[in-house]
Design a protein around this motif. Structure first.
Motif, mmCIF file in Angstrom:
data_model
loop_
_atom_site.group_PDB
_atom_site.id
_atom_site.type_symbol
_atom_site.label_atom_id
_atom_site.label_comp_id
_atom_site.label_asym_id
_atom_site.label_seq_id
_atom_site.Cartn_x
_atom_site.Cartn_y
_atom_site.Cartn_z
ATOM 1 N N ALA A 1 0.831 -1.209 0.000
ATOM 2 C CA ALA A 1 0.000 0.000 0.000
ATOM 3 C C ALA A 1 0.867 1.261 0.000
ATOM 4 O O ALA A 1 0.591 2.218 -0.744
ATOM 5 C CB ALA A 1 -0.924 -0.013 1.217
ATOM 6 N N VAL A 2 1.918 1.264 0.811
ATOM 7 C CA VAL A 2 2.786 2.443 0.879
ATOM 8 C C VAL A 2 3.529 2.640 -0.438
ATOM 9 O O VAL A 2 3.668 3.772 -0.930
ATOM 10 C CB VAL A 2 3.784 2.300 2.047
ATOM 11 C CG1 VAL A 2 4.782 3.451 2.042
ATOM 12 C CG2 VAL A 2 3.040 2.254 3.373
ATOM 13 N N ALA A 3 4.012 1.545 -1.040
ATOM 14 C CA ALA A 3 4.751 1.660 -2.304
ATOM 15 C C ALA A 3 3.855 2.170 -3.422
ATOM 16 O O ALA A 3 4.274 3.018 -4.225
ATOM 17 C CB ALA A 3 5.349 0.303 -2.679
ATOM 18 N N LEU A 4 2.631 1.676 -3.496
ATOM 19 C CA LEU A 4 1.701 2.143 -4.533
ATOM 20 C C LEU A 4 1.401 3.629 -4.348
ATOM 21 O O LEU A 4 1.381 4.393 -5.322
ATOM 22 C CB LEU A 4 0.415 1.326 -4.481
ATOM 23 C CG LEU A 4 0.486 -0.103 -5.019
ATOM 24 C CD1 LEU A 4 -0.835 -0.820 -4.792
ATOM 25 C CD2 LEU A 4 0.839 -0.107 -6.497
ATOM 26 N N LEU A 5 1.166 4.040 -3.109
ATOM 27 C CA LEU A 5 0.863 5.446 -2.845
ATOM 28 C C LEU A 5 2.059 6.326 -3.181
ATOM 29 O O LEU A 5 1.923 7.348 -3.868
ATOM 30 C CB LEU A 5 0.463 5.609 -1.382
ATOM 31 C CG LEU A 5 0.174 7.045 -0.924
ATOM 32 C CD1 LEU A 5 -1.001 7.622 -1.695
ATOM 33 C CD2 LEU A 5 -0.116 7.083 0.584
ATOM 34 N N CYS A 6 3.249 5.923 -2.710
ATOM 35 C CA CYS A 6 4.444 6.729 -2.950
ATOM 36 C C CYS A 6 4.791 6.785 -4.437
ATOM 37 O O CYS A 6 5.153 7.844 -4.962
ATOM 38 C CB CYS A 6 5.620 6.157 -2.166
ATOM 39 S SG CYS A 6 5.493 6.384 -0.376
ATOM 40 N N GLY A 7 4.698 5.637 -5.119
ATOM 41 C CA GLY A 7 5.043 5.615 -6.541
ATOM 42 C C GLY A 7 4.111 6.459 -7.390
ATOM 43 O O GLY A 7 4.566 7.268 -8.216
ATOM 44 N N ALA A 8 2.805 6.288 -7.189
ATOM 45 C CA ALA A 8 1.844 7.062 -7.975
ATOM 46 C C ALA A 8 1.926 8.549 -7.644
ATOM 47 O O ALA A 8 1.915 9.400 -8.550
ATOM 48 C CB ALA A 8 0.430 6.536 -7.717
ATOM 49 N N LEU A 9 2.021 8.878 -6.357
ATOM 50 C CA LEU A 9 2.097 10.285 -5.960
ATOM 51 C C LEU A 9 3.406 10.916 -6.418
ATOM 52 O O LEU A 9 3.428 12.058 -6.887
ATOM 53 C CB LEU A 9 1.955 10.390 -4.441
ATOM 54 C CG LEU A 9 1.946 11.803 -3.853
ATOM 55 C CD1 LEU A 9 0.775 12.602 -4.417
ATOM 56 C CD2 LEU A 9 1.865 11.743 -2.333
ATOM 57 N N GLY A 10 4.513 10.157 -6.301
ATOM 58 C CA GLY A 10 5.801 10.690 -6.724
ATOM 59 C C GLY A 10 5.845 11.004 -8.203
ATOM 60 O O GLY A 10 6.347 12.063 -8.617
ATOM 61 N N ALA A 11 5.312 10.091 -9.028
ATOM 62 C CA ALA A 11 5.295 10.336 -10.470
ATOM 63 C C ALA A 11 4.418 11.546 -10.804
ATOM 64 O O ALA A 11 4.785 12.370 -11.644
ATOM 65 C CB ALA A 11 4.791 9.090 -11.198
ATOM 66 N N ALA A 12 3.270 11.651 -10.147
ATOM 67 C CA ALA A 12 2.368 12.779 -10.412
ATOM 68 C C ALA A 12 3.012 14.102 -10.003
ATOM 69 O O ALA A 12 2.918 15.107 -10.729
ATOM 70 C CB ALA A 12 1.055 12.573 -9.668
ATOM 71 N N VAL A 13 3.673 14.122 -8.849
ATOM 72 C CA VAL A 13 4.317 15.356 -8.376
ATOM 73 C C VAL A 13 5.445 15.765 -9.313
ATOM 74 O O VAL A 13 5.588 16.953 -9.660
ATOM 75 C CB VAL A 13 4.843 15.157 -6.941
ATOM 76 C CG1 VAL A 13 5.756 16.305 -6.539
ATOM 77 C CG2 VAL A 13 3.681 15.052 -5.965
ATOM 78 N N ALA A 14 6.262 14.806 -9.734
ATOM 79 C CA ALA A 14 7.378 15.131 -10.629
ATOM 80 C C ALA A 14 6.881 15.662 -11.971
ATOM 81 O O ALA A 14 7.416 16.636 -12.509
ATOM 82 C CB ALA A 14 8.253 13.899 -10.839
ATOM 83 N N LEU A 15 5.840 15.025 -12.514
ATOM 84 C CA LEU A 15 5.292 15.480 -13.795
ATOM 85 C C LEU A 15 4.670 16.863 -13.665
ATOM 86 O O LEU A 15 4.825 17.708 -14.557
ATOM 87 C CB LEU A 15 4.255 14.482 -14.300
ATOM 88 C CG LEU A 15 4.798 13.143 -14.801
ATOM 89 C CD1 LEU A 15 3.653 12.181 -15.093
ATOM 90 C CD2 LEU A 15 5.639 13.345 -16.058
#
Length: 213
Positions: free
Chosen positions: A26-40
């Motif tokens: 759950a933490v990895a999915l949240l961090c990965g999706a949020l991280g990609a969205a923030v960077a973009l």
């Protein structure tokens, strides 16, 4: 005198890794999706601004993150794809994809921090605005958006590290496809009534032996 020994139950021992796997997933999915969205998102914002001297006056210039460097956005997309691909592979393949996810996060951090002080994009715009190839930007200043992109990279890196550490406990998507890809049982031919000529002809059309021999 009675002695009481605390012996861990097998179910409690198995519940620990399972709970860690669910939580890390759950933490990895949240961090990965949020991280990609923030960077973009950060690469589409203004990273720097300045002025160029044109005909004796100051001409304002701005540069977005995509003007400075395209690396964070590209690596964010790669990291997001790696996050999805983690569930499509197993064992060594999952380890490699998790490593790619972590490297995407680290690369995003490095590219964003390097772009935070970069002036080449504005220098190029100043040269075009003034018509002088040697012109450079004046009154250069930077915004906080490069550091926001770096935060997105940190989240991607964290997702990759979690995948490297706990990925072996995560489920895979291949089970359903393996069941669908299994060979189907062959249907046995229906018995033909010899007293009905139409069934005999149908059996011959299907390439079956109506006599059952």
């Amino acid at each position: 005198m009675e002695y009481v020994t605390a012996v861990p139950h097998p179910r409690s021992e198995a519940a620990g890794p399972a709970r860690a796997g669910r939580l890390s997933l759950a933490v990895a999915l949240l961090c990965g999706a949020l991280g990609a969205a923030v960077a973009l998102l950060a690469t589409r914002q203004q990273w720097s601004e300045g002025t160029a001297t044109v005909a004796g006056g100051a001409f304002p210039l701005t540069a977005r993150g995509s003007d400075v460097t395209g690396v964070p956005a590209a690596l964010a997309i790669v990291g997001l794809a790696a996050l999805v691909a983690v569930f499509a592979v197993r064992r060594a393949g999952r380890f490699l994809v998790a490593a790619l996810l972590a490297l995407s996060g680290a690369g995003t951090i490095a590219a964003a921090l390097l772009g935070a002080s970069d002036s080449s994009a504005l220098d190029e715009k100043a040269a075009k605005a003034s018509g002088d190839a040697s012109a450079t930007v004046d009154a250069l200043s930077h915004t906080a958006w490069p550091y926001v992109a770096a935060v997105g990279g940190v989240l991607l890196l964290l997702a990759g590290l979690l995948a490297l550490r706990y990925g072996r406990l995560w489920p895979a998507m291949s089970g359903r496809y393996e069941r669908e890809g299994a060979p189907r049982p062959r249907r046995t031919a229906r018995a033909v009534d010899p007293d009905r000529p139409e069934e005999l002809w149908k059996a011959l059309d299907r390439g079956e032996d109506p006599t059952g021999a």
